[in-house]
Write an enzyme that holds these catalytic residues in place. Structure first.
Site, PDB file in Angstrom:
ATOM      1  N   HIS A 121      -4.523   0.706   0.874  1.00  0.00           N
ATOM      2  CA  HIS A 121      -4.102   0.425   2.252  1.00  0.00           C
ATOM      3  C   HIS A 121      -4.234   1.652   3.147  1.00  0.00           C
ATOM      4  O   HIS A 121      -4.051   2.793   2.714  1.00  0.00           O
ATOM      5  CB  HIS A 121      -2.704  -0.187   2.299  1.00  0.00           C
ATOM      6  N   ASP A 132       0.022   8.106   0.648  1.00  0.00           N
ATOM      7  CA  ASP A 132       0.416   6.701   0.509  1.00  0.00           C
ATOM      8  C   ASP A 132      -0.089   5.955   1.740  1.00  0.00           C
ATOM      9  O   ASP A 132       0.620   5.884   2.737  1.00  0.00           O
ATOM     10  CB  ASP A 132       1.934   6.612   0.371  1.00  0.00           C
ATOM     11  N   GLU A 138       0.323  -2.698   4.921  1.00  0.00           N
ATOM     12  CA  GLU A 138       0.936  -2.800   3.601  1.00  0.00           C
ATOM     13  C   GLU A 138       2.404  -2.416   3.647  1.00  0.00           C
ATOM     14  O   GLU A 138       3.253  -3.030   2.995  1.00  0.00           O
ATOM     15  CB  GLU A 138       0.188  -1.907   2.603  1.00  0.00           C
ATOM     16  N   GLU A 139       2.713  -1.368   4.410  1.00  0.00           N
ATOM     17  CA  GLU A 139       4.073  -0.826   4.417  1.00  0.00           C
ATOM     18  C   GLU A 139       5.099  -1.774   5.033  1.00  0.00           C
ATOM     19  O   GLU A 139       6.305  -1.566   4.885  1.00  0.00           O
ATOM     20  CB  GLU A 139       4.104   0.514   5.163  1.00  0.00           C
TER      21      GLU A 139
END
Length: 363
Positions: free
Chosen positions: A70, A185, A217-218
């Site tokens: 992502h 991330d 995504e988060e």
């Protein structure tokens, strides 16, 4: 004696991915970096309607494999601008309040201009014990742009809803195997998907390989769902980071520099058992190290991908990182390189016979 860096990686790609700014819903700057590096090695580049970018290397009428990382990072939105010019922020993604005070952030306007600010903090002198020991809520923090009043902020073109991101430069650490940056991330893994394509670009493969930078995504694994529905893959690997437990603050089995991490399960998926065994075999054949990860909270894009259509053979491969969801994260080159090598080999081996063998797991 100085340490030698492990393996071959594209440091320019990793640097640009880390330093790009893009929270959930604002990933265009990141997707442009991905497009720049994918265009010379892909047969086709497409997008879903949420903004996920999909690079395809065509095979010979074989199964479709989706490799997803992502693009979004945790950050903030401008929630309010008070009369004194302080910006109140809305967290986008998970933050621990204690990593934020006195850190610098950038506000990006709708026109792309970027302005520097610092998160307000209190001097410790005279603070009551109960305040010092209180857990800070990120939504209670504010950004100081160094202005007189609200009008000055508005005159800069800053508006409610503008993106706020960490101010961090990529850095090779004192041991060159350790790399520090923001947004590992999951920009690290989006970069890894591109490097898989680079590894196989001259190979005569059967499978169609899709390297995907997913969005949002988060905040709910959203781009994974739409991208999977667009591609309709036969097999999918979600690439994401996991928490390294090798510091005085965190002790556990997952450590930097130990190689490939195969995720057995997380809160949203139990990895496909036959695919897990295939990845184990590949790692053994290539003399790659194997580690295992299990999480009872949190998840990855695999959580949505594996539920697309009538089910997708899917699992997560993880890369450990220290200090996740903060301004500065540290990773190890070996983990990145070995993960890329393992997935590239899966792409080389995948054909319809291999797919049918994996699909027999539940039959």
């Amino acid at each position: 004696m100085a340490k030698e860096p492990y393996g071959n990686i594209n440091l320019d790609l990793i640097r640009e991915m880390s330093e790009a700014h893009g929270i959930s819903g604002c990933e265009k700057e990141v997707s442009r970096v991905m497009k720049k590096y994918m265009a010379p090695i892909c047969d086709e580049i497409t997008y879903d309607h949420l903004g996920s970018i999909i690079g395809l290397k065509k095979g010979h009428l074989g199964p479709k494999i989706m490799i997803a990382g992502h693009m979004d990072e945790v950050g903030f939105l401008v929630r309010d601008i008070d009369e004194n010019g302080f910006i109140h922020m809305l967290p986008v993604g998970g933050w621990w309040g204690h990593v934020l005070p006195a850190q610098t952030l950038y506000v990006t306007t709708a026109t792309g201009k970027r302005y520097h600010g610092v998160v307000g903090s209190s001097a410790p002198h005279g603070l009551p014990k109960e305040v010092k020991e209180k857990v800070m809520k990120p939504i209670d923090l504010f950004l100081d742009l160094g202005v007189d009043n609200r009008q000055e902020v508005l005159d800069l073109g800053i508006q409610i809803g503008d993106m706020i991101t960490p101010d961090t430069q990529f850095e090779v650490m004192n041991n060159p195997n350790y790399l520090m940056g923001k947004a590992w991330d999951d920009r690290l893994c989006a970069a890894a998907a591109i490097e898989v394509l680079e590894r196989i670009q001259n190979d005569d493969i059967t499978a169609d390989v899709y390297a995907v930078g997913t969005v949002q995504e988060e905040v709910g694994l959203r781009g994974a769902r739409t991208a999977a529905n667009l591609i309709h893959p036969d097999i999918a690997i979600a690439l994401d980071v996991t928490t390294a437990m090798d510091t005085p603050a965190d002790q556990g089995t997952i450590q930097l520099g130990k190689g490939v991490v195969l995720s057995i399960m997380d809160a949203g998926i139990i990895g496909h058992k036959a695919l897990l065994k295939e990845m184990e075999a590949i790692c053994h054949d290539l003399n790659l190290d194997i580690n295992y990860d299990m999480m009872t909270v949190g998840g990855t894009d695999a959580d949505n991908i594996h539920k697309a259509y009538d089910g997708i053979i899917c699992m997560t491969l993880s890369i450990p990182t220290r200090y996740m969801h903060s301004h500065r994260l540290i990773i190890h080159r070996k983990d990145y390189v070995q993960t890329v090598e393992a997935i590239a080999e899966l792409c080389r081996r995948l054909d319809w016979d291999k797919y049918r063998a994996l699909d027999q797991q539940f039959r």
